[in-house]
Design a protein around this motif. Structure first.
Motif, mmCIF file in Angstrom:
data_model
loop_
_atom_site.group_PDB
_atom_site.id
_atom_site.type_symbol
_atom_site.label_atom_id
_atom_site.label_comp_id
_atom_site.label_asym_id
_atom_site.label_seq_id
_atom_site.Cartn_x
_atom_site.Cartn_y
_atom_site.Cartn_z
ATOM 1 N N TYR A 66 -5.149 -23.531 -23.020
ATOM 2 C CA TYR A 66 -5.585 -23.324 -21.473
ATOM 3 C C TYR A 66 -5.441 -24.775 -20.543
ATOM 4 O O TYR A 66 -4.666 -24.781 -19.973
ATOM 5 C CB TYR A 66 -7.293 -22.515 -20.639
ATOM 6 N N ARG A 86 -4.501 -27.432 -21.636
ATOM 7 C CA ARG A 86 -3.252 -28.215 -21.347
ATOM 8 C C ARG A 86 -2.047 -27.744 -20.618
ATOM 9 O O ARG A 86 -1.287 -28.380 -19.999
ATOM 10 C CB ARG A 86 -2.025 -27.879 -23.470
ATOM 11 N N ALA A 87 -2.224 -25.805 -20.488
ATOM 12 C CA ALA A 87 -1.221 -25.556 -19.182
ATOM 13 C C ALA A 87 -1.850 -26.302 -18.101
ATOM 14 O O ALA A 87 -0.899 -26.254 -17.311
ATOM 15 C CB ALA A 87 -1.308 -24.076 -19.666
ATOM 16 N N ALA A 94 -0.181 -29.087 -17.975
ATOM 17 C CA ALA A 94 1.808 -29.640 -17.768
ATOM 18 C C ALA A 94 1.885 -29.571 -16.221
ATOM 19 O O ALA A 94 2.352 -29.542 -15.280
ATOM 20 C CB ALA A 94 1.640 -29.031 -18.516
ATOM 21 N N ARG A 118 0.167 -29.333 -13.576
ATOM 22 C CA ARG A 118 -0.329 -30.784 -12.439
ATOM 23 C C ARG A 118 1.107 -31.726 -12.093
ATOM 24 O O ARG A 118 1.405 -32.535 -11.848
ATOM 25 C CB ARG A 118 -2.002 -31.296 -12.988
ATOM 26 N N SER A 141 6.870 -24.203 -14.705
ATOM 27 C CA SER A 141 7.296 -22.956 -14.475
ATOM 28 C C SER A 141 8.716 -22.452 -15.278
ATOM 29 O O SER A 141 8.890 -21.415 -16.000
ATOM 30 C CB SER A 141 7.537 -22.006 -12.861
ATOM 31 N N ARG A 180 5.659 -20.528 -17.882
ATOM 32 C CA ARG A 180 4.527 -20.286 -17.760
ATOM 33 C C ARG A 180 4.496 -19.981 -15.939
ATOM 34 O O ARG A 180 5.179 -20.612 -15.229
ATOM 35 C CB ARG A 180 4.023 -21.680 -17.635
ATOM 36 N N ASN A 181 3.356 -18.969 -16.010
ATOM 37 C CA ASN A 181 3.290 -18.813 -14.284
ATOM 38 C C ASN A 181 2.634 -19.627 -14.022
ATOM 39 O O ASN A 181 0.814 -19.030 -13.800
ATOM 40 C CB ASN A 181 2.515 -17.452 -14.564
ATOM 41 N N ILE A 236 -2.261 -19.602 -12.439
ATOM 42 C CA ILE A 236 -3.302 -20.404 -12.984
ATOM 43 C C ILE A 236 -3.316 -21.164 -12.288
ATOM 44 O O ILE A 236 -5.165 -21.359 -11.938
ATOM 45 C CB ILE A 236 -2.596 -21.639 -14.092
ATOM 46 N N VAL A 242 -5.923 -19.394 -10.261
ATOM 47 C CA VAL A 242 -7.438 -18.611 -11.341
ATOM 48 C C VAL A 242 -8.325 -20.427 -11.132
ATOM 49 O O VAL A 242 -10.129 -20.189 -11.193
ATOM 50 C CB VAL A 242 -6.881 -18.470 -12.830
ATOM 51 N N ILE A 273 -12.636 -20.765 -10.130
ATOM 52 C CA ILE A 273 -14.186 -20.287 -11.103
ATOM 53 C C ILE A 273 -14.593 -21.418 -9.952
ATOM 54 O O ILE A 273 -15.509 -22.079 -10.204
ATOM 55 C CB ILE A 273 -13.064 -21.127 -12.580
#
Lengths: 252, 302
Positions: free
Chosen positions: B153, B155-156, B159, B161, B168, B172-173, B177, B180, B184
């Motif tokens: 997560y 890593r995603a 990437a 950023r 995208s 990747r969505n 992210i 979320v 958080i």
């Protein structure tokens, strides 16, 4: 002949500038199609339209017979479109391996729920991705650089990492945006060999490239674009034989 | 002794705040200045629930966090849908606007704030108990964020950023992210607010002014943006130093501007001399990568 990508009457304009004007293209499984034309012809824009960075004004895009022009960027990648970028757009604070691990079509690790609740699935996907990434890095001869930061690699190798990252997507269509710009020597040979192998393995490949000899060596068919229009399609030799086109291209 | 313990409780609360701010702005690259208002949402929600419904403190704090999460999702969905850069402006508007609302409503106590928040722990062990609770939650926060930013997560997030468009285009969505990560981070700020309200039993709007995001940012930058331990170090240093200076018995005319001078000087010094912060692993990672490369290939750069 199985058609993988079909672009039908695509049009896109930014105000008065038309980047795609009634564009029709078909790319078959295993074929490498060259996309040539002067700067500003709309080649990269066509890639952006197909991969979903841009939305067309009118016209349709089909991947394996399914219309995809309504899908957002990330869904098109998941449906099987892998692409590279002229300026590579690598993840610069990450290692080579990490750049590849993020790129499979399905990446359960991007969901906070799966990361927390389906850890086995995430772990399995990680293992598979690592295996695939290692194989791809082997093919491009950069397995030794897996843990290096991408920015520490020479330019030609960064280009190869850009290709490798795209190859993590095992989809049917591969779009390569100027893979050869600034690449020479061994990296050039590698790039050519890997692109050829991908086509032989059944991928439909489309290459935007100014390096005519690269296009000549790899593509059976090419399309000449200018001002958003396809002026002529045919074999590379046919296109290069046309004086009108070469004049346009070389700006004589 | 009591005074020093109170400072340590405050440090723990600010570790929670700066760590969560770092998750959003340092790791997620989401430019926001609204962190104080989510802190406020947590504080006011738990204060009001504690006063009017007499709910257990833990429930109030969790409810405060939930309110912060919901508000942050609404803000993120509206701002990020347009484009990433709009988050800064939208968050500024959200911060300023909502604080005005808090200042002007009667049930939030207006500009005077809310006092007489129920005391949940009494006796001589009150402050040590809070120290344990706040310190524990601070440690939990740091651990949780470390878990989030490492592994698949994280890593995603990195990437996304680094290069959102490429991210995208790999399937990747990015939107999910971002929402979320933002939720958080803001939810954790809400928890910090609830802890603050129950420990100090008093909340007022000026504790949640937009300027406090500058203080939190200072902690993050000084400690090391995008590092797990950076914000912890930053919070400790930037709360301890001003407090330590009060022991010097300087005249009030000198004391008053002291904090501002210290914060500004530190930020400028760090931006010039050590932009990676005190902890700063980014350069270390890069060096590790380079060494690994040189070792394995004997100098790849031909």
């Amino acid at each position: 002949m199985t058609v993988v990508l079909r672009v039908h009457k695509l049009r896109k304009a930014f105000g008065g500038i038309v980047v795609a004007d009634d564009v029709n293209i078909e790319i078959a499984k295993g074929e490498i199609l060259g996309l040539i034309g002067p700067n500003g012809a709309g080649k990269t824009s066509l890639f952006n339209l197909v991969s979903g960075v841009l939305k067309p004004d009118t016209g349709h895009i089909y991947l394996n017979g399914v219309r995809i022009d309504g899908l957002p960027l990330y869904r098109r990648a998941r449906s099987g479109i892998a692409r590279t970028w002229q300026n590579m757009m690598l993840f610069t604070t990450m290692t080579v391996m990490e750049n590849l691990l993020i790129a499979p079509r399905s990446y359960p690790g991007e969901s906070i729920f799966k990361v927390t609740l389906a850890r086995d699935r995430v772990r399995r996907a990680e293992r598979e991705a690592r295996l695939r990434a290692t194989q791809i890095l082997d093919r491009v001869g950069l397995a030794h650089a897996a843990d290096a930061m991408v920015t520490d690699l020479p330019f030609g190798h960064q280009k190869l990492i850009g290709l490798s990252r795209a190859l993590m997507n095992d989809g049917e269509l591969l779009l390569l945006d100027e893979p050869m710009a600034g690449v020479e020597g061994a990296a050039y040979e590698t790039m050519q060999r890997v692109v050829r192998q991908e086509a032989d393995a059944g991928r439909a490949v489309c290459v935007v490239e100014h390096n005519v000899s690269f296009i000549k060596d790899l593509c059976t068919r090419a399309v000449f674009m200018s001002n958003g229009r396809i002026l002529q399609a045919g074999t590379v030799d046919e296109l290069l034989a046309s004086k009108a086109l070469t004049d346009l291209y070389f700006g004589v | 002794m009591e005074y020093i313990l109170t400072i340590v409780v405050l440090i723990a609360i600010f570790v929670i705040l700066s760590s969560s701010y770092n998750l959003v702005i340092g790791y997620g690259g989401l430019a926001t200045v609204a962190h104080p208002i989510f802190y406020a949402l947590g504080a006011y929600t738990s204060a009001l629930l504690g006063i009017h419904f007499g709910l257990p403190a833990a429930i109030c704090v969790l409810a405060g966090a939930l309110v912060a999460v919901v508000a942050s999702i609404l803000l993120a969905l509206s701002a990020l849908r347009v484009a990433g850069d709009y988050l800064l402006i939208a968050s500024l508007g959200f911060q300023l606007g909502l604080l005005q609302v808090i200042k002007n409503f009667e049930f939030t106590g207006g500009p005077g704030g809310i006092s007489a928040i129920p005391n949940t722990i009494t006796g001589p062990w009150r402050t040590p108990a809070y120290l344990l609770i706040c310190g524990g939650i601070a440690a939990l926060t740091v651990w949780l964020i470390a878990r989030i930013v490492h592994g698949p997560y994280g890593r995603a997030i990195t990437a996304m950023r680094d290069e959102e468009l490429a991210f995208s285009a790999l399937g990747r969505n990015a939107m999910t992210i971002k929402v979320v990560v933002f939720a958080i981070g803001c939810g954790i700020a809400g928890i910090a607010g609830g802890l603050y309200a129950f420990y100090f039993q008093y909340v007022s709007p000026d504790q949640f002014e937009v300027l406090h995001s500058a203080a939190m940012l200072t902690m993050v930058v000084l400690g090391g943006m995008g590092t797990t331990m950076g914000p912890v170090v930053g919070a400790v240093v930037l709360i301890a130093i001003p407090q330590a200076i009060t022991f010097l018995n300087l005249p009030p005319a000198v004391m008053a501007p002291m904090q501002g001078i210290i914060f500004t000087t530190l930020v400028m010094l760090f931006l010039f001399l050590r932009p990676a912060g005190l902890v700063g692993p980014l350069s270390r990672d890069r060096m590790a990568g380079r060494t690994a490369l040189e070792k394995s290939s004997g100098g790849v750069a031909e």
